[in-house]
Design an enzyme around this catalytic site. Structure first.
Site, short mmCIF file in Angstrom:
data_model
loop_
_atom_site.label_atom_id
_atom_site.label_comp_id
_atom_site.label_asym_id
_atom_site.label_seq_id
_atom_site.Cartn_x
_atom_site.Cartn_y
_atom_site.Cartn_z
N THR A 58 61.28 34.24 11.46
CA THR A 58 60.25 33.34 10.95
C THR A 58 60.59 32.88 9.53
OG1 THR A 58 58.60 34.47 12.30
CG2 THR A 58 57.78 33.10 10.50
N TYR B 136 64.92 46.41 14.98
CA TYR B 136 64.35 45.19 15.55
C TYR B 136 64.97 44.98 16.93
CZ TYR B 136 62.64 40.31 15.49
OH TYR B 136 62.00 39.12 15.76
N LYS C 279 60.37 47.22 15.36
CA LYS C 279 59.68 45.98 15.69
C LYS C 279 60.05 45.66 17.12
CE LYS C 279 58.98 41.12 14.62
NZ LYS C 279 59.41 39.93 13.84
N VAL D 266 53.92 43.16 13.64
CA VAL D 266 54.60 42.27 12.71
C VAL D 266 54.46 40.88 13.30
CG1 VAL D 266 56.76 41.62 11.60
CG2 VAL D 266 56.25 44.04 11.98
#
Length: 295
Positions: A50, A138, A166, A206
């Site tokens: 992002t 992640y 995540k 998140v």
């Protein structure tokens, strides 16, 4: 299972503001970070997908971490995305983030080369050994092409600095198995799974959508923590139309978030949302905000 929240519950995958000419806008980043914390975010994750990490330089990444850390102080955790396709480069980014003041590191699975599980494990251990900061793995195979398999995750959970995940694997069974058998703090990286993962022991989320609607997303967790699961489900349902438009409408979350937040343009190859998409996003946002007043 021992529930831990090393970075808080409600984390925002923060956009990276740019000026009208496309340069890094540190003043806008600091303002947005403070706003997010004021609106209920416990932590900010910088330089992720992002945050347009593929198109920001190493120097820009470090400057952003430093500026946001200075802006929010000890009011929120700052987790720096340092993942890359190269172990050496990831270590360099990790050390720079530590020096810039980050509280933790987000480390994505090396992408494109699709390394086998033993190489993935070695990569994460090397990065975790490179600094004193806690690490959030992640797991997003849809982007990297490679899953962090459950057995690999169980082994990595034994590393003293690998503390969180995540989770964008879309494997509720696998995630629940790791949550049950380890002390890893799982954070949903997919808004539609925020509540389901939380219900099986995740630490929080998140969220890209939190750039736009931090309070409504946090309210879901607050209701669940109070034991009101029906209210949590109702509030979660209210967030879904906006989350679907932002994350599953064919446009990247960065593009849709910046369509709703005054944070400058996106960098190519991304392109801004068209007028029709912006109108739909604004309508969904206004509907959520109207219904969430007083939450």
């Amino acid at each position: 299972m021992t529930l831990s929240r090393p970075f808080g519950r409600a984390l925002c995958a923060m956009i990276t503001p740019f000026t009208a000419t496309g340069e890094l806008d540190l003043e806008a980043a600091a303002r947005h970070a403070v706003h997010l914390v004021t609106e209920g975010c416990d932590g900010l994750v910088l330089n992720g997908t992002t945050g347009e990490s593929p198109t920001t330089t190493d120097a820009e990444k470090t400057a952003l971490v430093r500026a946001v850390c200075e802006a929010v102080g000890d009011t929120a955790s700052v987790v720096a995305g340092v993942g890359s396709a190269s172990t050496r480069h990831t270590v360099e980014l990790a050390r720079a983030a530590e020096q810039a003041g980050a509280d933790g590191l987000l480390v994505v699975t090396p992408y494109y080369s699709r390394p086998p599980q033993d190489a993935i494990e070695a990569h994460f251990r090397t990065v975790a050994d490179a600094t004193r900061l806690p690490v959030m793995l992640y797991d997003i195979p849809g982007r990297t092409g490679t899953r962090i398999e459950v057995d690999t995750m169980l082994r990595l959970a034994g590393h003293p600095r690998i503390v969180a995940v995540k989770d964008c694997a879309y494997d509720l069974l696998g995630s629940a198995k790791v949550i049950t058998r380890t002390s890893l703090a799982y954070y949903s990286g997919c808004e539609e799974l925020n509540l389901p993962l939380y219900a099986v022991g995740a630490a929080g989320y998140v969220s890209t959508v939190a750039n736009v609607a931090p309070r409504p997303l946090r309210a879901v967790l607050d209701a669940y923590d109070k034991g009101d699961t029906a209210e949590a489900a109702r509030l979660n349902g209210r967030t879904l139309p906006l989350a679907e438009l932002m994350m599953a409408s064919g446009l990247p979350g960065t593009v849709t978030a910046k369509a709703l937040v005054d944070a400058g343009p996106v960098r190519e190859p991304l392109r801004p949302a068209g007028r029709e998409a912006v109108d739909r996003l604004r309508a969904a946002y206004e509907e959520l905000e109207t219904g969430s007043s007083g939450v």
